[in-house]
Design a protein around this motif. Structure first.
Motif, PDB file in Angstrom:
ATOM      1  N   MET A   1       0.837  -1.200   0.000  1.00 27.75           N
ATOM      2  CA  MET A   1       0.000   0.000   0.000  1.00 27.75           C
ATOM      3  C   MET A   1       0.875   1.254   0.000  1.00 27.75           C
ATOM      4  N   LYS A   2       0.493   2.236  -0.825  1.00 24.49           N
ATOM      5  CA  LYS A   2       1.211   3.506  -0.893  1.00 24.49           C
ATOM      6  C   LYS A   2       0.351   4.571  -0.218  1.00 24.49           C
ATOM      7  N   THR A   3       0.889   5.226   0.804  1.00 23.70           N
ATOM      8  CA  THR A   3       0.148   6.241   1.544  1.00 23.70           C
ATOM      9  C   THR A   3       0.199   7.575   0.814  1.00 23.70           C
ATOM     10  N   ASP A   4      -0.957   8.202   0.632  1.00 18.06           N
ATOM     11  CA  ASP A   4      -1.042   9.537   0.077  1.00 18.06           C
ATOM     12  C   ASP A   4      -1.616  10.440   1.172  1.00 18.06           C
ATOM     13  N   PHE A   5      -0.744  11.208   1.825  1.00 18.26           N
ATOM     14  CA  PHE A   5      -1.167  12.023   2.957  1.00 18.26           C
ATOM     15  C   PHE A   5      -2.142  13.120   2.555  1.00 18.26           C
ATOM     16  N   ARG A   6      -2.173  13.486   1.284  1.00 13.45           N
ATOM     17  CA  ARG A   6      -3.150  14.479   0.836  1.00 13.45           C
ATOM     18  C   ARG A   6      -4.569  13.933   0.960  1.00 13.45           C
ATOM     19  N   LYS A   7      -4.697  12.618   0.951  1.00 23.98           N
ATOM     20  CA  LYS A   7      -6.011  11.987   1.063  1.00 23.98           C
ATOM     21  C   LYS A   7      -6.320  11.526   2.479  1.00 23.98           C
ATOM     22  N   THR A   8      -5.287  11.269   3.279  1.00 20.32           N
ATOM     23  CA  THR A   8      -5.516  10.730   4.619  1.00 20.32           C
ATOM     24  C   THR A   8      -5.499  11.789   5.717  1.00 20.32           C
ATOM     25  N   MET A   9      -4.984  12.994   5.422  1.00 21.73           N
ATOM     26  CA  MET A   9      -4.904  14.044   6.433  1.00 21.73           C
ATOM     27  C   MET A   9      -5.850  15.191   6.063  1.00 21.73           C
ATOM     28  N   ASP A  10      -6.742  15.526   6.987  1.00 21.42           N
ATOM     29  CA  ASP A  10      -7.727  16.578   6.730  1.00 21.42           C
ATOM     30  C   ASP A  10      -7.088  17.932   6.483  1.00 21.42           C
ATOM     31  N   VAL A  11      -5.898  18.167   7.032  1.00 21.82           N
ATOM     32  CA  VAL A  11      -5.274  19.490   6.892  1.00 21.82           C
ATOM     33  C   VAL A  11      -4.775  19.738   5.473  1.00 21.82           C
ATOM     34  N   TYR A  12      -4.806  18.712   4.619  1.00 23.81           N
ATOM     35  CA  TYR A  12      -4.473  18.899   3.207  1.00 23.81           C
ATOM     36  C   TYR A  12      -5.730  19.030   2.350  1.00 23.81           C
ATOM     37  N   ALA A  61      14.116   5.114  -0.084  1.00 24.42           N
ATOM     38  CA  ALA A  61      14.719   4.516   1.107  1.00 24.42           C
ATOM     39  C   ALA A  61      13.642   3.965   2.034  1.00 24.42           C
ATOM     40  N   SER A  62      12.540   4.703   2.172  1.00 21.31           N
ATOM     41  CA  SER A  62      11.450   4.248   3.025  1.00 21.31           C
ATOM     42  C   SER A  62      10.851   2.944   2.502  1.00 21.31           C
ATOM     43  N   LYS A  63      10.675   2.872   1.190  1.00 19.19           N
ATOM     44  CA  LYS A  63      10.097   1.667   0.587  1.00 19.19           C
ATOM     45  C   LYS A  63      11.051   0.474   0.705  1.00 19.19           C
ATOM     46  N   GLN A  64      12.330   0.724   0.446  1.00 18.41           N
ATOM     47  CA  GLN A  64      13.301  -0.370   0.437  1.00 18.41           C
ATOM     48  C   GLN A  64      13.675  -0.838   1.837  1.00 18.41           C
ATOM     49  N   ASP A  69       5.774   2.649   1.657  1.00 14.10           N
ATOM     50  CA  ASP A  69       5.798   3.502   0.474  1.00 14.10           C
ATOM     51  C   ASP A  69       4.811   4.649   0.661  1.00 14.10           C
ATOM     52  N   TYR A  70       5.126   5.789   0.064  1.00  8.98           N
ATOM     53  CA  TYR A  70       4.228   6.938   0.154  1.00  8.98           C
ATOM     54  C   TYR A  70       4.406   7.817  -1.075  1.00  8.98           C
ATOM     55  N   VAL A  71       3.391   8.625  -1.324  1.00 10.78           N
ATOM     56  CA  VAL A  71       3.430   9.579  -2.428  1.00 10.78           C
ATOM     57  C   VAL A  71       4.240  10.796  -1.989  1.00 10.78           C
ATOM     58  N   VAL A  72       5.226  11.196  -2.797  1.00  7.12           N
ATOM     59  CA  VAL A  72       5.992  12.396  -2.488  1.00  7.12           C
ATOM     60  C   VAL A  72       5.036  13.585  -2.414  1.00  7.12           C
ATOM     61  N   MET A  73       5.179  14.355  -1.351  1.00  2.00           N
ATOM     62  CA  MET A  73       4.221  15.429  -1.085  1.00  2.00           C
ATOM     63  C   MET A  73       4.484  16.660  -1.951  1.00  2.00           C
ATOM     64  N   PRO A  74       3.456  17.505  -2.112  1.00  2.00           N
ATOM     65  CA  PRO A  74       3.620  18.700  -2.943  1.00  2.00           C
ATOM     66  C   PRO A  74       4.517  19.737  -2.272  1.00  2.00           C
ATOM     67  N   VAL A 100      11.028  27.281   1.880  1.00  2.00           N
ATOM     68  CA  VAL A 100      10.445  26.287   0.994  1.00  2.00           C
ATOM     69  C   VAL A 100      10.432  24.947   1.726  1.00  2.00           C
ATOM     70  N   LEU A 101       9.306  24.216   1.615  1.00  3.38           N
ATOM     71  CA  LEU A 101       9.073  23.025   2.430  1.00  3.38           C
ATOM     72  C   LEU A 101       8.597  21.845   1.579  1.00  3.38           C
ATOM     73  N   MET A 102       8.887  20.649   2.078  1.00  3.56           N
ATOM     74  CA  MET A 102       8.267  19.431   1.571  1.00  3.56           C
ATOM     75  C   MET A 102       8.055  18.494   2.762  1.00  3.56           C
ATOM     76  N   MET A 103       6.804  18.133   3.017  1.00  6.52           N
ATOM     77  CA  MET A 103       6.513  17.261   4.148  1.00  6.52           C
ATOM     78  C   MET A 103       7.030  15.850   3.899  1.00  6.52           C
ATOM     79  N   VAL A 104       7.639  15.248   4.925  1.00  6.68           N
ATOM     80  CA  VAL A 104       8.055  13.848   4.872  1.00  6.68           C
ATOM     81  C   VAL A 104       7.484  13.152   6.100  1.00  6.68           C
ATOM     82  N   PRO A 105       7.183  11.861   6.011  1.00  4.09           N
ATOM     83  CA  PRO A 105       6.549  11.162   7.133  1.00  4.09           C
ATOM     84  C   PRO A 105       7.401  11.186   8.404  1.00  4.09           C
ATOM     85  N   ASP A 106       6.721  11.045   9.539  1.00  2.00           N
ATOM     86  CA  ASP A 106       7.446  11.101  10.809  1.00  2.00           C
ATOM     87  C   ASP A 106       8.335   9.891  11.039  1.00  2.00           C
TER      88      ASP A 106
END
Length: 204
Positions: A1-12, A61-64, A69-74, A100-106
Motif C-alpha cells: 500500500m502507498k500512503t497519500d497524505f493528501r487523502k488521509t490528512m484533513d489538513v491537506y 529509502a522508506s520503501k526499500q 511507500d508513500y506519495v511524495v508530497m507537494p 520552501v518546504l516538503m513534508m516527509v513522514p514522521d
C-alpha cells in the motif's frame, strides 16, 4: 500500500470561498530558507530543485528499508515580511522572506535524511543542498482556505482572511503565512492553480 497524505490528512483539504479553522499536528519537513521575489529569485529556484531529489531519495529509502511507500508530497512554503502588507495591499515581493518546504513522514529518521543528502551530493549536487535541513513544524490552530487561480490574485483573499475573518472570530495571527501548492506548477495554467492558504492563529 502507498500512503497519500493528501487523502488521509484533513489538513491537506480545503474549500474555496470558505475559511476553516483547523488544528494542524506537528509535521516533519525538508526545509530551505531564503528571501526575495519568487518570480525572479535564483535562490528560490535552487531551493525547489534541491527538495525534489532528496524527497524522492527518502521515498525510495522508506520503501526499500522499511517497506513503507508513500506519495511524495507537494511543494509548500512559509512566507513572511517585516510588514505583512507586503502580501496584501502592496505585494512588494522583494521584501518577502520564505522557507520552501516538503513534508516527509514522521518515520523518516535523521539517519535516513543524512544518507539521502550524501547520496544526492554525489555527481552534480543541487545548488542549495548545503542549506537543506530536516525540521518539525508545529503550527497548531490555523485558518485556511483553497485559492484557485494565479498567485498574484491571492491578495484579496488574504486581506479578507487577515482583516475580517480572523479578528471577527476572536483570533489573531501568531505565525507565518503558509501555502501548499496542490497543482504541478510546471503543467497547470495559472487560472487553474490550486493553493491552500493557511495562517496560524491564537486567541485574541
Amino acid at each position: 500500500m502507498k500512503t497519500d497524505f493528501r487523502k488521509t490528512m484533513d489538513v491537506y483539504r480545503a474549500r474555496t470561498g470558505t475559511f476553516q479553522v483547523v488544528d494542524v499536528p506537528p509535521m516533519q519537513y525538508l526545509a530551505i530558507d531564503g528571501q526575495g521575489d519568487p518570480d525572479t529569485s535564483q535562490a528560490f529556484s535552487d531551493a525547489i530543485q534541491t527538495l525534489y531529489p532528496v524527497g524522492y531519495r527518502l521515498k525510495f529509502a522508506s520503501k526499500q528499508q522499511l517497506d513503507r511507500d508513500y506519495v511524495v508530497m507537494p511543494l509548500e512554503a512559509q512566507w513572511w515580511a517585516d510588514d505583512m502588507a507586503a502580501f496584501t495591499s502592496r505585494r512588494n515581493k522583494a521584501a518577502w522572506r520564505w522557507t520552501v518546504l516538503m513534508m516527509v513522514p514522521d518515520w523518516i529518521t535523521r539517519q535516513m535524511f543524512d544518507a539521502a543528502v550524501a547520496t544526492v551530493a554525489h555527481g552534480h549536487p543541487p545548488a542549495a543542498l548545503a542549506q537543506l535541513r530536516l525540521e518539525t513544524l508545529t503550527e497548531g490552530r490555523c485558518v485556511q482556505t483553497l485559492h484557485i487561480g494565479p498567485f498574484d490574485d491571492e491578495a484579496e483573499v488574504l486581506q479578507r482572511m487577515h482583516d475580517e475573518f480572523i479578528p471577527d472570530a476572536g483570533l489573531q495571527m501568531t505565525g507565518k503565512h503558509h501555502e501548499i501548492y496542490l497543482s504541478d506548477l510546471r503543467r497547470v495554467e495559472p487560472a487553474k492553480l490550486r493553493t491552500i492558504l493557511r495562517q496560524p492563529v491564537g486567541s485574541a
